[in-house]
Enzyme design. Structure first.
Site, PDB file in Angstrom:
ATOM      1  N   MET A  30      41.318  73.325   3.375  1.00 20.95           N
ATOM      2  CA  MET A  30      41.959  73.036   2.054  1.00 20.95           C
ATOM      3  C   MET A  30      42.246  71.461   1.975  1.00 20.95           C
ATOM      4  SD  MET A  30      44.947  76.017   1.450  1.00 20.95           S
ATOM      5  CE  MET A  30      46.065  75.640   2.481  1.00 20.95           C
ATOM      6  N   GLY A  31      41.499  70.645   2.709  1.00 25.49           N
ATOM      7  CA  GLY A  31      41.630  69.145   2.586  1.00 25.49           C
ATOM      8  C   GLY A  31      42.819  68.399   3.217  1.00 25.49           C
ATOM      9  N   ASN A  32      43.140  67.329   2.873  1.00 27.57           N
ATOM     10  CA  ASN A  32      44.063  66.774   3.832  1.00 27.57           C
ATOM     11  C   ASN A  32      43.778  66.398   5.163  1.00 27.57           C
ATOM     12  OD1 ASN A  32      47.633  66.279   4.524  1.00 27.57           O
ATOM     13  ND2 ASN A  32      46.465  64.839   3.540  1.00 27.57           N
ATOM     14  N   HIS A  37      40.881  68.949  12.030  1.00 28.30           N
ATOM     15  CA  HIS A  37      39.696  69.155  10.958  1.00 28.30           C
ATOM     16  C   HIS A  37      38.507  68.762  11.548  1.00 28.30           C
ATOM     17  CE1 HIS A  37      43.146  69.679   7.812  1.00 28.30           C
ATOM     18  NE2 HIS A  37      42.561  70.725   8.229  1.00 28.30           N
TER      19      HIS A  37
HETATM   20  O1  PAF Z   1      43.448  77.402   7.193  1.00 26.73           O
HETATM   21  C1  PAF Z   1      43.179  77.151   6.182  1.00 26.73           C
HETATM   22  O2  PAF Z   1      42.995  75.874   5.684  1.00 26.73           O
HETATM   23  C2  PAF Z   1      43.046  77.988   5.120  1.00 26.73           C
HETATM   24  O3  PAF Z   1      43.798  79.290   5.034  1.00 26.73           O
HETATM   25  C3  PAF Z   1      41.619  78.351   4.750  1.00 26.73           C
HETATM   26  C4  PAF Z   1      41.056  79.092   5.793  1.00 26.73           C
HETATM   27  C5  PAF Z   1      40.540  77.270   4.378  1.00 26.73           C
HETATM   28  C6  PAF Z   1      41.388  79.414   3.678  1.00 26.73           C
HETATM   29  O4  PAF Z   1      42.095  78.980   2.333  1.00 26.73           O
END
Ligand code: PAF
Length: 281
Positions: A30-32, A37
């Site tokens: 979901m970014g940020n 990540h």
């Molecule tokens: O873990 C997340 O960031 C979210 O739940 C995902 C898997 C991208 C789904 O929107």
């Protein structure tokens, strides 16, 4: 890194890559983006020829009183981080592209087990939003492998189950939790912590580790351990949501003779709800 905002735009070069025999790895986010990540992207690069990352703040998985509108959108920074790590493709659709018929009439994917306990108990509808968007993303990207962080242990279990039940041809890989030096699990929501809270925000991890050490010493009074961990969190100035000693596969409360155990927890800070877990086996 090539950036795509539409499903059609992304599908064409992915089809070409597939024709060339390339194995495709996928990191949905979901970014940020933070270091955890980036570790997921690095993990995807180890076993795939081409890595796709997605950034989409999925309204369907946020409750009415949750932080969808204030969830940090840091697209330029995220792109710089993804370019630096050598991510190949970024998919960044808007709401209209992901939900062209609106949210109300969107077909949903429901996983009937494991979704109304733990985080699901405090966030009704959350996992339905996750399984729906992840199914859509899987159908768009059609990855050979998708990488998810183990911090969201319940999400991972639910997605695995959904993929198995629906025969989605994807290998699901869990990447280890990435932590700050004091044990706090990295999360975009750590950005909501106040300066005064931050030094104590590792309490959830401290209390989970305390439970693990107790179990390792033979203490299997799980309800008492859970209650004491909640008391510790409360004393540190936070509001415990849940602390649960669970069977790692079913996410049901662990039985006395269970060997494959995960201790999961969530707590509220002034501006965020943080989660963490530790597995023992
Ligand atoms: O873990 C997340 O960031 C979210 O739940 C995902 C898997 C991208 C789904 O929107």
């Amino acid at each position: 890194m090539q950036i795509f905002h539409t499903v059609q735009g992304l599908r064409q070069p992915l089809a070409q890559a597939r024709r060339e025999g390339k194995r495709i790895g996928f990191v949905p986010t979901m970014g940020n983006l933070h270091d955890a990540h980036i570790e997921l992207v690095k993990r995807a690069q180890q076993t795939n020829d081409l890595v796709v990352c997605s950034i989409f703040v999925n309204g369907l998985q946020f409750g009415l009183n949750e932080d969808w509108d204030k969830y940090p959108r840091t697209f330029e920074d995220d792109c710089a981080k993804l370019r630096a790590v050598g991510c190949d493709f970024l998919f960044h659709p808007d709401d209209k592209e992901m939900y062209p018929n609106g949210l109300d009439t969107q077909s949903r994917v429901i996983c009937p087990t494991m979704t109304d306990v733990l985080c699901g108990a405090s966030r009704p509808g959350h996992f339905e939003g996750v399984t729906t968007v992840v199914t859509k993303l899987f159908n768009i990207v059609q990855p050979d492998e998708a990488i998810f962080g183990a911090k969201d242990f319940q999400q991972l279990a639910v997605i695995r189950r959904m993929a198995e039940d629906l025969c989605v041809p994807v290998e699901i890989t869990a990447a280890p939790i990435h932590r700050e030096v004091d044990g706090l699990a990295m999360s975009s929501r750590n950005g909501y912590l106040s300066a005064a809270e931050r030094p104590r925000a590792n309490q959830l991890n401290v209390s989970l580790r305390w439970i693990v050490s107790q179990i390792e010493q033979g203490n299997r009074d799980f309800p008492a351990l859970e209650a004491e961990a909640k008391r510790q969190i409360d004393t540190a100035g936070f509001k415990p949501d849940y602390i649960s000693v669970c069977n790692s596969k079913t996410l049901e409360l662990a039985a006395q003779d269970d060997k494959d155990i995960t201790v999961l927890g969530a707590m509220y800070t002034s501006g965020a709800r943080l989660i963490d877990n530790i597995s023992l086996n």
